[in-house]
Design a protein around this motif. Structure first.
Motif, PDB file in Angstrom:
ATOM      1  N   GLY A 147      42.108  16.756  38.393  1.00 33.33           N
ATOM      2  CA  GLY A 147      42.730  17.488  39.497  1.00 33.33           C
ATOM      3  C   GLY A 147      42.514  16.755  40.808  1.00 33.33           C
ATOM      4  N   PRO A 148      43.194  17.181  41.857  1.00 35.79           N
ATOM      5  CA  PRO A 148      44.068  18.342  41.947  1.00 35.79           C
ATOM      6  C   PRO A 148      45.433  18.108  41.309  1.00 35.79           C
ATOM      7  CG  PRO A 148      44.090  17.160  44.015  1.00 35.79           C
ATOM      8  CD  PRO A 148      43.067  16.476  43.146  1.00 35.79           C
ATOM      9  N   VAL A 149      46.226  19.182  41.247  1.00 35.89           N
ATOM     10  CA  VAL A 149      47.572  19.118  40.674  1.00 35.89           C
ATOM     11  C   VAL A 149      48.557  18.684  41.749  1.00 35.89           C
ATOM     12  CG1 VAL A 149      49.410  20.431  39.562  1.00 35.89           C
ATOM     13  CG2 VAL A 149      47.013  20.941  39.039  1.00 35.89           C
ATOM     14  N   VAL A 150      49.413  17.721  41.417  1.00 39.96           N
ATOM     15  CA  VAL A 150      50.460  17.289  42.346  1.00 39.96           C
ATOM     16  C   VAL A 150      51.773  17.156  41.586  1.00 39.96           C
ATOM     17  CG1 VAL A 150      48.901  16.090  43.917  1.00 39.96           C
ATOM     18  CG2 VAL A 150      49.909  14.845  42.016  1.00 39.96           C
ATOM     19  N   THR A 151      52.877  17.356  42.289  1.00 40.65           N
ATOM     20  CA  THR A 151      54.208  17.173  41.700  1.00 40.65           C
ATOM     21  C   THR A 151      54.995  16.095  42.424  1.00 40.65           C
ATOM     22  OG1 THR A 151      55.115  18.933  43.099  1.00 40.65           O
ATOM     23  CG2 THR A 151      54.305  19.566  40.916  1.00 40.65           C
ATOM     24  N   ASP A 152      54.419  15.538  43.468  1.00 42.99           N
ATOM     25  CA  ASP A 152      55.035  14.454  44.237  1.00 42.99           C
ATOM     26  C   ASP A 152      54.221  13.189  43.996  1.00 42.99           C
ATOM     27  OD1 ASP A 152      55.832  12.615  46.221  1.00 42.99           O
ATOM     28  OD2 ASP A 152      56.344  14.206  47.633  1.00 42.99           O
ATOM     29  N   SER A 153      54.832  12.167  43.444  1.00 45.05           N
ATOM     30  CA  SER A 153      54.102  10.947  43.095  1.00 45.05           C
ATOM     31  C   SER A 153      53.417  10.317  44.297  1.00 45.05           C
ATOM     32  CB  SER A 153      55.049   9.935  42.442  1.00 45.05           C
ATOM     33  OG  SER A 153      56.074   9.550  43.346  1.00 45.05           O
ATOM     34  N   ARG A 154      53.957  10.560  45.500  1.00 47.18           N
ATOM     35  CA  ARG A 154      53.365   9.980  46.712  1.00 47.18           C
ATOM     36  C   ARG A 154      52.044  10.634  47.074  1.00 47.18           C
ATOM     37  NH1 ARG A 154      58.796  10.957  50.035  1.00 47.18           N
ATOM     38  NH2 ARG A 154      58.468  12.896  48.878  1.00 47.18           N
ATOM     39  N   GLU A 155      51.759  11.798  46.485  1.00 50.00           N
ATOM     40  CA  GLU A 155      50.523  12.508  46.772  1.00 50.00           C
ATOM     41  C   GLU A 155      49.452  12.272  45.716  1.00 50.00           C
ATOM     42  OE1 GLU A 155      51.530  16.595  47.305  1.00 50.00           O
ATOM     43  OE2 GLU A 155      52.753  16.227  49.089  1.00 50.00           O
ATOM     44  N   VAL A 156      49.724  11.429  44.742  1.00 47.53           N
ATOM     45  CA  VAL A 156      48.752  11.151  43.683  1.00 47.53           C
ATOM     46  C   VAL A 156      47.566  10.389  44.251  1.00 47.53           C
ATOM     47  CG1 VAL A 156      48.349   9.858  41.557  1.00 47.53           C
ATOM     48  CG2 VAL A 156      50.430  11.219  41.813  1.00 47.53           C
ATOM     49  N   THR A 157      46.372  10.846  43.920  1.00 45.35           N
ATOM     50  CA  THR A 157      45.135  10.159  44.238  1.00 45.35           C
ATOM     51  C   THR A 157      44.351   9.978  42.940  1.00 45.35           C
ATOM     52  OG1 THR A 157      44.082  12.281  44.725  1.00 45.35           O
ATOM     53  CG2 THR A 157      45.027  11.063  46.596  1.00 45.35           C
ATOM     54  N   PRO A 158      43.350   9.103  42.917  1.00 44.29           N
ATOM     55  CA  PRO A 158      42.578   8.925  41.680  1.00 44.29           C
ATOM     56  C   PRO A 158      42.028  10.245  41.158  1.00 44.29           C
ATOM     57  CG  PRO A 158      42.068   7.160  43.215  1.00 44.29           C
ATOM     58  CD  PRO A 158      42.950   8.130  43.954  1.00 44.29           C
ATOM     59  N   GLY A 159      42.291  10.516  39.884  1.00 46.43           N
ATOM     60  CA  GLY A 159      41.834  11.746  39.249  1.00 46.43           C
ATOM     61  C   GLY A 159      42.847  12.871  39.213  1.00 46.43           C
ATOM     62  N   SER A 160      44.008  12.700  39.873  1.00 51.98           N
ATOM     63  CA  SER A 160      45.006  13.771  39.961  1.00 51.98           C
ATOM     64  C   SER A 160      45.615  14.097  38.605  1.00 51.98           C
ATOM     65  CB  SER A 160      46.143  13.369  40.905  1.00 51.98           C
ATOM     66  OG  SER A 160      45.692  13.210  42.227  1.00 51.98           O
ATOM     67  N   LEU A 161      46.148  15.326  38.518  1.00 50.10           N
ATOM     68  CA  LEU A 161      47.009  15.727  37.412  1.00 50.10           C
ATOM     69  C   LEU A 161      48.428  15.789  37.956  1.00 50.10           C
ATOM     70  CD1 LEU A 161      47.666  16.854  34.599  1.00 50.10           C
ATOM     71  CD2 LEU A 161      47.123  19.138  35.484  1.00 50.10           C
ATOM     72  N   PHE A 162      49.292  14.918  37.470  1.00 53.95           N
ATOM     73  CA  PHE A 162      50.685  14.887  37.911  1.00 53.95           C
ATOM     74  C   PHE A 162      51.527  15.687  36.929  1.00 53.95           C
ATOM     75  CE2 PHE A 162      54.939  12.858  37.776  1.00 53.95           C
ATOM     76  CZ  PHE A 162      55.325  13.089  39.087  1.00 53.95           C
ATOM     77  N   VAL A 163      52.423  16.521  37.470  1.00 55.71           N
ATOM     78  CA  VAL A 163      53.341  17.300  36.641  1.00 55.71           C
ATOM     79  C   VAL A 163      54.737  16.755  36.865  1.00 55.71           C
ATOM     80  CG1 VAL A 163      54.156  19.593  36.025  1.00 55.71           C
ATOM     81  CG2 VAL A 163      51.839  19.302  36.927  1.00 55.71           C
ATOM     82  N   ALA A 164      55.335  16.193  35.823  1.00 60.31           N
ATOM     83  CA  ALA A 164      56.649  15.540  35.936  1.00 60.31           C
ATOM     84  C   ALA A 164      57.744  16.592  35.828  1.00 60.31           C
ATOM     85  CB  ALA A 164      56.806  14.481  34.846  1.00 60.31           C
ATOM     86  N   LEU A 165      58.254  17.015  36.983  1.00 57.17           N
ATOM     87  CA  LEU A 165      59.258  18.073  37.019  1.00 57.17           C
ATOM     88  C   LEU A 165      60.643  17.506  37.269  1.00 57.17           C
ATOM     89  CD1 LEU A 165      57.371  20.697  39.203  1.00 57.17           C
ATOM     90  CD2 LEU A 165      57.506  20.581  36.703  1.00 57.17           C
ATOM     91  N   ALA A 166      61.643  18.196  36.754  1.00 55.25           N
ATOM     92  CA  ALA A 166      63.032  17.839  37.024  1.00 55.25           C
ATOM     93  C   ALA A 166      63.482  18.595  38.263  1.00 55.25           C
ATOM     94  CB  ALA A 166      63.920  18.205  35.837  1.00 55.25           C
ATOM     95  N   GLY A 167      64.004  17.869  39.265  1.00 55.59           N
ATOM     96  CA  GLY A 167      64.498  18.489  40.483  1.00 55.59           C
ATOM     97  C   GLY A 167      66.005  18.384  40.590  1.00 55.59           C
ATOM     98  N   GLU A 168      66.533  18.836  41.717  1.00 53.94           N
ATOM     99  CA  GLU A 168      67.982  18.801  41.917  1.00 53.94           C
ATOM    100  C   GLU A 168      68.487  17.369  42.052  1.00 53.94           C
ATOM    101  OE1 GLU A 168      69.053  21.232  45.197  1.00 53.94           O
ATOM    102  OE2 GLU A 168      68.359  23.107  44.287  1.00 53.94           O
ATOM    103  N   ARG A 169      67.677  16.505  42.671  1.00 54.31           N
ATOM    104  CA  ARG A 169      68.140  15.148  42.956  1.00 54.31           C
ATOM    105  C   ARG A 169      67.534  14.084  42.038  1.00 54.31           C
ATOM    106  NH1 ARG A 169      67.252  17.321  48.182  1.00 54.31           N
ATOM    107  NH2 ARG A 169      69.161  17.630  49.367  1.00 54.31           N
ATOM    108  N   THR A 170      66.340  14.347  41.530  1.00 50.81           N
ATOM    109  CA  THR A 170      65.691  13.337  40.710  1.00 50.81           C
ATOM    110  C   THR A 170      64.752  14.019  39.724  1.00 50.81           C
ATOM    111  OG1 THR A 170      64.479  11.232  40.765  1.00 50.81           O
ATOM    112  CG2 THR A 170      63.745  12.980  42.286  1.00 50.81           C
TER     113      THR A 170
END
Length: 487
Positions: free
Chosen positions: A32-55
């Motif tokens: 953790g922490p949880v992020v859904t924006d790749s630009r907010e990823v820091t070491p140890g993060s949990l990234f959730v790959a979501l489908a959005g309107e544009r990407t």
């Protein structure tokens, strides 16, 4: 933060969950922490790959791996289609099913785990529900048409004076961000203060099912989201989903001055505590003194005793914010010393902020969002400031059938509170006409089609000592005007 074994177990569909035993060196790993924006990823993060309107978040997995994410929730099918270049990632990674924990013994501990799930969002929500059930904090849910984030901040500031508190970051109030907040729960937290927003009927009920709140606060019901829900009554019904979801031993804290909110007292199984100016309110304000940009002072009556309190919250409308926080503190058993201390330190995420430009202009930056009620409240703040008062107002979105009337109300209010009106965007003409009809001189009203033209005009007209209010809906990005004027 969540332990890896709990994450692998929690993301599985509840009906088919299989036990998880994580081998060394992965056992005990916190993610953790949880992020859904790749630009907010820091070491140890949990990234959730979501489908959005544009990407789609799967497209950014190479960057997510490179930035040091510990794990990511991914759809294997989408991964194969959208991230074929992941093989060239700058760091080791491994695609793993949640039930394949034994295979981690052969995965290097520095690798990023791509956890294969049926749907990343639903998997995140399942993990949040499982994680929430592991702990026993008192959860406070907050909803309303306007003022949710400010109320959340002040409630958290008050209750954290005596209790270890988790709160939603920013305006995390959706089916994505609320589960992310829940995954931040630890055994140390005694209280969790969560904002709950909605885009459609049923969403607050869903969020309440995830968070299981004991205390619910409803601030008001207004025309925000009218475009989607169709009527004020439908909005009220959607907000009432929070009171309806509370347990009988819980508390429902309601604004007594809003008839639609007050009526929710009959729709909750919980005990009810009301606040407001109304004589019948349980937590009642009898007097509010505004010190302009330096906050407010209010007299509050509760169970026959008077309490004089001071807060840096700007504007008399924030008496309601303070009252909601006081009510939350009272039902949690806090003393008045703690409540007063919390009101003096309302947190750092309040949306209205005061900034100074390099040219000596005071800017009231309230650009996060806008509705008629909140805009008129901000204009009342402007009215209490010294110097030339200039209201720079952009479009208010999602008002549906109330769009024209809402902008007319704001234009008329600007005529009574500001020396100048700079109306920006598609509804500028409507606001300007209402201001003129309410008596504002024609040479004090300006219409700008967009933010850029407003910046050009303001750079020509403002001078040292002026005070500007800048406000509009999130979608019209009025913060670009603030940034330009600060520079």
């Amino acid at each position: 933060m969540i332990r890896l074994d709990n994450l692998l177990y929690g993301v599985q569909p509840r009906a088919t969950r299989q036990a998880v035993v994580v081998p060394p060196p992965w056992d005990g790993r916190l993610i953790g922490p949880v992020v859904t924006d790749s630009r907010e990823v820091t070491p140890g993060s949990l990234f959730v790959a979501l489908a959005g309107e544009r990407t789609d978040g799967h497209r950014f997995l190479p960057d997510v791996v490179a930035r040091g994410a510990a794990a990511a929730l991914v759809s294997p099918v989408t991964l194969a289609a959208l991230a074929p270049d992941l093989a060239a990632a700058a760091r080791p990674w491994r695609l793993i099913e949640p039930t394949e924990s034994a295979l981690l013994a052969n995965v290097p501990p520095e690798a990023c785990l791509l956890i294969a799930v049926d749907d990343p969002l639903q998997a995140l929500q399942r993990a949040a529900v499982y994680h929430r059930r592991m702990f026993t904090p008192t959860v406070i849910g907050i909803t309303g048409s306007v003022g949710k984030t400010s109320t959340k901040e002040v409630v958290a500031a008050v209750v954290s004076q005596r209790l270890r508190t988790l709160k939603s970051q920013r305006s995390f109030n959706s089916d994505v961000t609320l589960p992310a907040t829940l995954l931040g729960l630890t055994a140390d937290h005694q209280v969790a203060v969560l904002e709950m927003g909605m885009w459609a009927a049923g969403e607050i009920r869903f969020l309440a099912a995830l968070a299981r709140p004991h205390i619910g606060i409803v601030t008001n019901v207004g025309p925000s989201h009218l475009e989607r829900l169709g009527s004020i009554e439908a909005i009220a019904n959607a907000k009432a989903e929070l009171p309806e979801s509370l347990p009988a031993e819980g508390w429902c804290i309601l604004n007594a001055d809003d008839p639609r909110v007050a009526a929710m007292a009959t729709r909750t199984p919980a005990r009810v505590l009301t606040y407001g100016y109304a004589p019948h309110a349980d937590v009642r304000v009898t007097d509010v003194i505004s010190y302009g940009l330096y906050g407010i002072e209010l007299t509050v009556v509760y169970q026959g005793a008077q309490h004089r309190l001071r807060t840096p919250l700007i504007g008399k409308h924030h008496a309601y914010t303070a009252l909601a926080a006081i009510a939350a503190g009272l039902v949690l058993g806090l003393d008045w010393e703690a409540i007063a201390a919390g009101l003096r330190a309302p947190g750092e995420q309040l949306r209205l902020r005061v900034v100074q430009s390099q040219t000596g202009v005071t800017i009231i930056d309230d650009t996060y969002n806008a509705a008629p009620l909140s805009t008129i409240a901000a204009l009342n703040v402007l009215a209490e400031t010294p110097g030339r008062r200039i209201a720079v107002l952009g479009e208010m979105l999602e008002l549906g059938a109330a769009t024209e009337e809402g902008h007319r109300q704001v234009g008329a209010a600007a005529a009574q509170t500001a020396d100048w009106l700079v109306a920006v965007g598609r509804q500028a003409q409507t606001m300007a006409e209402a201001a003129l009809a309410a008596g504002m001189p024609p040479d004090r009203v300006a219409i700008c089609p967009d933010n850029e033209s407003a910046i050009d005009l303001l750079n020509q007209m403002i001078r040292s000592g002026d005070c500007l209010l800048i406000k509009g809906s999130r979608g019209v990005q009025m913060e670009t005007i603030v940034a330009a004027l600060q520079a």
